[in-house]
Design a protein around this motif. Structure first.
Motif, PDB file in Angstrom:
ATOM      1  N   LEU A  18      -1.690   3.050   2.482  1.00  0.00           N
ATOM      2  CA  LEU A  18      -1.592   4.508   2.592  1.00  0.00           C
ATOM      3  C   LEU A  18      -1.665   5.233   1.248  1.00  0.00           C
ATOM      4  CD1 LEU A  18       1.280   4.761   5.226  1.00  0.00           C
ATOM      5  CD2 LEU A  18      -1.186   4.960   5.619  1.00  0.00           C
ATOM      6  N   ARG A  19      -2.032   4.565   0.190  1.00  0.00           N
ATOM      7  CA  ARG A  19      -1.957   5.144  -1.150  1.00  0.00           C
ATOM      8  C   ARG A  19      -2.845   6.363  -1.345  1.00  0.00           C
ATOM      9  NH1 ARG A  19      -5.171   0.789  -1.410  1.00  0.00           N
ATOM     10  NH2 ARG A  19      -7.130   0.947  -2.542  1.00  0.00           N
ATOM     11  N   ARG A  20      -3.883   6.530  -0.557  1.00  0.00           N
ATOM     12  CA  ARG A  20      -4.782   7.672  -0.735  1.00  0.00           C
ATOM     13  C   ARG A  20      -4.505   8.816   0.244  1.00  0.00           C
ATOM     14  NH1 ARG A  20      -9.051   3.459  -1.718  1.00  0.00           N
ATOM     15  NH2 ARG A  20      -9.192   3.415  -3.977  1.00  0.00           N
ATOM     16  N   ARG A  21      -3.513   8.664   1.095  1.00  0.00           N
ATOM     17  CA  ARG A  21      -3.169   9.715   2.064  1.00  0.00           C
ATOM     18  C   ARG A  21      -2.049  10.562   1.483  1.00  0.00           C
ATOM     19  NH1 ARG A  21      -3.827   7.046   7.882  1.00  0.00           N
ATOM     20  NH2 ARG A  21      -5.518   8.513   8.223  1.00  0.00           N
ATOM     21  N   GLU A  22      -2.439  11.623   0.802  1.00  0.00           N
ATOM     22  CA  GLU A  22      -1.497  12.432   0.023  1.00  0.00           C
ATOM     23  C   GLU A  22      -0.413  13.084   0.883  1.00  0.00           C
ATOM     24  OE1 GLU A  22      -0.011  13.094  -3.460  1.00  0.00           O
ATOM     25  OE2 GLU A  22      -1.947  12.105  -3.264  1.00  0.00           O
ATOM     26  N   LYS A  23      -0.774  13.600   2.043  1.00  0.00           N
ATOM     27  CA  LYS A  23       0.221  14.264   2.896  1.00  0.00           C
ATOM     28  C   LYS A  23       1.263  13.275   3.399  1.00  0.00           C
ATOM     29  CE  LYS A  23      -2.139  18.337   4.279  1.00  0.00           C
ATOM     30  NZ  LYS A  23      -1.414  19.542   4.443  1.00  0.00           N
ATOM     31  N   VAL A  24       0.840  12.095   3.762  1.00  0.00           N
ATOM     32  CA  VAL A  24       1.774  11.064   4.230  1.00  0.00           C
ATOM     33  C   VAL A  24       2.713  10.673   3.098  1.00  0.00           C
ATOM     34  CG1 VAL A  24       1.958   8.702   5.106  1.00  0.00           C
ATOM     35  CG2 VAL A  24       0.158  10.206   5.975  1.00  0.00           C
ATOM     36  N   ILE A  25       2.178  10.532   1.907  1.00  0.00           N
ATOM     37  CA  ILE A  25       2.990  10.160   0.752  1.00  0.00           C
ATOM     38  C   ILE A  25       4.024  11.243   0.451  1.00  0.00           C
ATOM     39  CG2 ILE A  25       2.909   9.781  -1.745  1.00  0.00           C
ATOM     40  CD1 ILE A  25       0.246   8.315  -1.267  1.00  0.00           C
ATOM     41  N   GLN A  26       3.635  12.525   0.548  1.00  0.00           N
ATOM     42  CA  GLN A  26       4.585  13.608   0.300  1.00  0.00           C
ATOM     43  C   GLN A  26       5.727  13.595   1.307  1.00  0.00           C
ATOM     44  OE1 GLN A  26       2.222  17.159   0.279  1.00  0.00           O
ATOM     45  NE2 GLN A  26       1.455  16.827  -1.799  1.00  0.00           N
ATOM     46  N   VAL A  27       5.416  13.364   2.581  1.00  0.00           N
ATOM     47  CA  VAL A  27       6.457  13.308   3.615  1.00  0.00           C
ATOM     48  C   VAL A  27       7.391  12.136   3.354  1.00  0.00           C
ATOM     49  CG1 VAL A  27       6.866  12.887   6.070  1.00  0.00           C
ATOM     50  CG2 VAL A  27       5.099  14.497   5.356  1.00  0.00           C
ATOM     51  N   ILE A  28       6.825  10.987   3.018  1.00  0.00           N
ATOM     52  CA  ILE A  28       7.637   9.800   2.747  1.00  0.00           C
ATOM     53  C   ILE A  28       8.505  10.015   1.509  1.00  0.00           C
ATOM     54  CG2 ILE A  28       7.535   7.368   2.055  1.00  0.00           C
ATOM     55  CD1 ILE A  28       5.125   7.100   3.945  1.00  0.00           C
ATOM     56  N   ASP A  29       7.963  10.650   0.477  1.00  0.00           N
ATOM     57  CA  ASP A  29       8.749  10.934  -0.727  1.00  0.00           C
ATOM     58  C   ASP A  29       9.952  11.818  -0.413  1.00  0.00           C
ATOM     59  OD1 ASP A  29       7.306   9.392  -2.464  1.00  0.00           O
ATOM     60  OD2 ASP A  29       6.112  11.049  -3.280  1.00  0.00           O
ATOM     61  N   ARG A  30       9.732  12.874   0.381  1.00  0.00           N
ATOM     62  CA  ARG A  30      10.857  13.755   0.746  1.00  0.00           C
ATOM     63  C   ARG A  30      11.905  12.997   1.549  1.00  0.00           C
ATOM     64  NH1 ARG A  30       7.184  17.745   2.932  1.00  0.00           N
ATOM     65  NH2 ARG A  30       6.109  18.522   1.117  1.00  0.00           N
ATOM     66  N   ALA A  31      11.447  12.203   2.491  1.00  0.00           N
ATOM     67  CA  ALA A  31      12.380  11.419   3.308  1.00  0.00           C
ATOM     68  C   ALA A  31      13.144  10.419   2.444  1.00  0.00           C
ATOM     69  CB  ALA A  31      11.628  10.695   4.421  1.00  0.00           C
ATOM     70  N   LEU A  32      12.450   9.820   1.499  1.00  0.00           N
ATOM     71  CA  LEU A  32      13.091   8.849   0.622  1.00  0.00           C
ATOM     72  C   LEU A  32      14.200   9.484  -0.204  1.00  0.00           C
ATOM     73  CD1 LEU A  32      13.138   5.972  -0.499  1.00  0.00           C
ATOM     74  CD2 LEU A  32      11.410   6.674  -2.145  1.00  0.00           C
ATOM     75  N   TRP A  33      13.948  10.691  -0.735  1.00  0.00           N
ATOM     76  CA  TRP A  33      14.993  11.384  -1.492  1.00  0.00           C
ATOM     77  C   TRP A  33      16.199  11.668  -0.612  1.00  0.00           C
ATOM     78  CZ3 TRP A  33      15.962  11.439  -6.352  1.00  0.00           C
ATOM     79  CH2 TRP A  33      14.923  11.274  -7.257  1.00  0.00           C
ATOM     80  N   GLY A  34      15.951  12.050   0.636  1.00  0.00           N
ATOM     81  CA  GLY A  34      17.053  12.287   1.566  1.00  0.00           C
ATOM     82  C   GLY A  34      17.870  11.037   1.810  1.00  0.00           C
ATOM     83  N   VAL A  35      17.202   9.916   1.986  1.00  0.00           N
ATOM     84  CA  VAL A  35      17.887   8.643   2.199  1.00  0.00           C
ATOM     85  C   VAL A  35      18.687   8.252   0.965  1.00  0.00           C
ATOM     86  CG1 VAL A  35      17.513   6.167   2.569  1.00  0.00           C
ATOM     87  CG2 VAL A  35      16.271   7.831   3.955  1.00  0.00           C
ATOM     88  N   ILE A  36      18.110   8.447  -0.213  1.00  0.00           N
ATOM     89  CA  ILE A  36      18.821   8.104  -1.451  1.00  0.00           C
ATOM     90  C   ILE A  36      20.096   8.924  -1.589  1.00  0.00           C
ATOM     91  CG2 ILE A  36      18.708   8.272  -3.978  1.00  0.00           C
ATOM     92  CD1 ILE A  36      15.739   7.420  -3.715  1.00  0.00           C
ATOM     93  N   PHE A  37      20.006  10.236  -1.338  1.00  0.00           N
ATOM     94  CA  PHE A  37      21.210  11.075  -1.418  1.00  0.00           C
ATOM     95  C   PHE A  37      22.233  10.698  -0.360  1.00  0.00           C
ATOM     96  CE2 PHE A  37      18.484  14.061  -3.860  1.00  0.00           C
ATOM     97  CZ  PHE A  37      19.271  14.075  -5.001  1.00  0.00           C
TER      98      PHE A  37
END
Length: 90
Positions: A18-37
């Motif tokens: 999925l490295r070239r799917r920018e929208k998917v990566i942005q959603v996953i990044d936001r979710a990841l920050w939520g999980v980390i917090f």
């Protein structure tokens, strides 16, 4: 331990696919920050409900500060030494 390595391997493979799917990566990044917090919250909760840790928090904080300062100064000294040895910065 095997489950942990399989999870890391699966994440690596899916990330590669999925490295070239920018929208998917942005959603996953936001979710990841939520999980980390959320994990930080759970860590704080576990610390707060442990009376032994709470009773020795000042002492632990002092040792944590010493460890952090020692790491910082050690890194600066090693970096300066490597810089002089290999002349990395003009």
């Amino acid at each position: 331990m095997t489950t942990l390595f399989l999870a890391i391997l699966a994440g690596t493979v899916i990330g590669y696919v999925l490295r070239r799917r920018e929208k998917v990566i942005q959603v996953i990044d936001r979710a990841l920050w939520g999980v980390i917090f959320f994990f930080f919250f759970l860590l704080g909760f576990a610390i707060g409900r442990n009376p032994e840790v709470m009773d020795s928090l000042v002492e632990l904080g002092f040792y944590a500060l010493l460890l952090a300062l020692g790491s910082l100064f050690g890194s600066v000294i090693v970096t300066a030494g490597l810089n002089r040895l290999f002349k990395l910065v003009a």
